[in-house]
Design a protein around this motif. Structure first.
Motif, mmCIF file in Angstrom:
data_model
loop_
_atom_site.group_PDB
_atom_site.id
_atom_site.type_symbol
_atom_site.label_atom_id
_atom_site.label_comp_id
_atom_site.label_asym_id
_atom_site.label_seq_id
_atom_site.Cartn_x
_atom_site.Cartn_y
_atom_site.Cartn_z
ATOM 1 N N THR A 14 0.842 -1.202 0.000
ATOM 2 C CA THR A 14 0.000 0.000 0.000
ATOM 3 C C THR A 14 0.872 1.244 0.000
ATOM 4 O OG1 THR A 14 -1.756 -1.180 1.156
ATOM 5 C CG2 THR A 14 -1.820 1.225 1.257
ATOM 6 N N GLN A 15 1.939 1.228 0.774
ATOM 7 C CA GLN A 15 2.835 2.376 0.822
ATOM 8 C C GLN A 15 3.397 2.687 -0.561
ATOM 9 O OE1 GLN A 15 5.758 2.493 4.017
ATOM 10 N NE2 GLN A 15 4.485 1.108 5.243
ATOM 11 N N GLU A 16 3.843 1.679 -1.270
ATOM 12 C CA GLU A 16 4.406 1.918 -2.607
ATOM 13 C C GLU A 16 3.339 2.413 -3.581
ATOM 14 O OE1 GLU A 16 7.489 2.234 -3.485
ATOM 15 O OE2 GLU A 16 8.283 1.474 -1.603
ATOM 16 N N LEU A 17 2.145 1.825 -3.531
ATOM 17 C CA LEU A 17 1.068 2.266 -4.425
ATOM 18 C C LEU A 17 0.741 3.743 -4.203
ATOM 19 C CD1 LEU A 17 -1.330 -0.818 -4.174
ATOM 20 C CD2 LEU A 17 0.206 -0.238 -6.086
ATOM 21 N N VAL A 18 0.690 4.147 -2.944
ATOM 22 C CA VAL A 18 0.396 5.543 -2.603
ATOM 23 C C VAL A 18 1.507 6.460 -3.110
ATOM 24 C CG1 VAL A 18 0.281 7.128 -0.625
ATOM 25 C CG2 VAL A 18 -1.157 5.079 -0.685
ATOM 26 N N LYS A 19 2.759 6.058 -2.918
ATOM 27 C CA LYS A 19 3.873 6.883 -3.388
ATOM 28 C C LYS A 19 3.851 7.014 -4.909
ATOM 29 C CE LYS A 19 6.809 4.553 -0.644
ATOM 30 N NZ LYS A 19 8.072 4.099 -0.028
ATOM 31 N N ILE A 20 3.528 5.937 -5.589
ATOM 32 C CA ILE A 20 3.451 5.982 -7.046
ATOM 33 C C ILE A 20 2.328 6.911 -7.496
ATOM 34 C CG2 ILE A 20 2.903 4.628 -9.116
ATOM 35 C CD1 ILE A 20 4.292 2.218 -7.587
ATOM 36 N N ARG A 21 1.148 6.766 -6.904
ATOM 37 C CA ARG A 21 -0.003 7.568 -7.350
ATOM 38 C C ARG A 21 0.216 9.057 -7.109
ATOM 39 N NH1 ARG A 21 -2.402 9.045 -11.021
ATOM 40 N NH2 ARG A 21 -4.520 9.833 -10.827
ATOM 41 N N ASP A 28 11.107 0.098 -7.060
ATOM 42 C CA ASP A 28 11.168 -0.476 -5.713
ATOM 43 C C ASP A 28 10.026 -1.457 -5.484
ATOM 44 O OD1 ASP A 28 13.474 0.920 -5.029
ATOM 45 O OD2 ASP A 28 12.423 2.436 -3.828
ATOM 46 N N ALA A 29 8.826 -1.099 -5.946
ATOM 47 C CA ALA A 29 7.672 -1.987 -5.785
ATOM 48 C C ALA A 29 7.880 -3.285 -6.563
ATOM 49 C CB ALA A 29 6.390 -1.284 -6.233
ATOM 50 N N ALA A 30 8.389 -3.181 -7.783
ATOM 51 C CA ALA A 30 8.644 -4.383 -8.592
ATOM 52 C C ALA A 30 9.699 -5.261 -7.920
ATOM 53 C CB ALA A 30 9.089 -3.990 -9.996
ATOM 54 N N ALA A 31 10.739 -4.639 -7.394
ATOM 55 C CA ALA A 31 11.797 -5.395 -6.706
ATOM 56 C C ALA A 31 11.259 -6.092 -5.460
ATOM 57 C CB ALA A 31 12.955 -4.476 -6.342
ATOM 58 N N ALA A 32 10.217 -5.520 -4.856
ATOM 59 C CA ALA A 32 9.604 -6.117 -3.662
ATOM 60 C C ALA A 32 8.539 -7.152 -4.019
ATOM 61 C CB ALA A 32 8.993 -5.021 -2.789
ATOM 62 N N GLY A 33 8.332 -7.389 -5.325
ATOM 63 C CA GLY A 33 7.407 -8.436 -5.748
ATOM 64 C C GLY A 33 6.081 -7.963 -6.310
ATOM 65 N N GLU A 34 5.898 -6.650 -6.423
ATOM 66 C CA GLU A 34 4.645 -6.140 -6.992
ATOM 67 C C GLU A 34 4.566 -6.543 -8.461
ATOM 68 O OE1 GLU A 34 1.362 -5.431 -6.913
ATOM 69 O OE2 GLU A 34 1.908 -4.101 -5.256
ATOM 70 N N THR A 35 3.363 -6.856 -8.933
ATOM 71 C CA THR A 35 3.202 -7.303 -10.317
ATOM 72 C C THR A 35 3.177 -6.126 -11.290
ATOM 73 O OG1 THR A 35 0.773 -7.224 -10.355
ATOM 74 C CG2 THR A 35 1.806 -9.259 -9.508
#
Length: 157
Positions: free
Chosen positions: A36-43, A60-67
């Motif tokens: 959620t933190q990464e999604l918020v930062k991206i948006r 960073d989100a992709a490296a952490a496993g986000e699709t």
């Protein structure tokens, strides 16, 4: 195109960034889910037109496993079926908190109430802090014209 100033060599920026980064670590260690933190930062970064932060946080989100599907749909999260109700509430709060000047009274009671259904008080405070921090970073990077594209995950750890 390069940055107007180098924030990494400025003593003033270094002192300010030290505190921003420390606050970011407090939020990162909070009970607010990391995805959620990464999604918020991206948006917020997309809304603010901050290529540097959009580049950083998608990587960073992709490296952490986000699709890639979810990352590609952050900008159109309302139409996408890949986000949870809690993530949608966080993204909506991020949008209103980022566009705070566009709405009379700032964040609406409806948006706040929806976020409060999914997050406890500590998570909400982390979310509010995160939105404030990413907007600060976005504004600094946009004003400095920080270039996007070269960030590598873990570069600033």
């Amino acid at each position: 195109m390069g940055a107007r100033l180098n924030a990494f060599t400025s003593p003033v920026a270094g002192k300010a960034l030290k505190h921003f980064i420390a606050a970011g670590k407090v939020v990162a260690d909070s009970p607010l889910p990391a995805a959620t933190q990464e999604l918020v930062k991206i948006r917020a970064s997309q809304i603010n037109g901050c290529g540097f932060c959009t580049d950083m946080h998608t990587k960073d989100a992709a490296a952490a496993g986000e699709t890639s599907v979810r990352l590609n749909l952050v900008a159109v999260w309302r139409e996408a079926t890949v986000f949870t109700d809690a993530e949608r509430a966080a993204l909506e709060l991020a949008e209103e908190g980022t566009r705070i000047a566009d709405a009379a009274g700032g964040v609406s009671d409806e948006v706040w109430g929806n976020a409060a259904k999914h997050y406890d008080d500590e998570q909400l405070m982390a979310l509010v802090s995160l939105i404030a921090l990413i907007n600060s970073f976005n504004r600094m990077n946009v004003m400095l014209t920080m270039p996007a594209g070269d960030y590598q995950p873990g570069q600033f750890n």
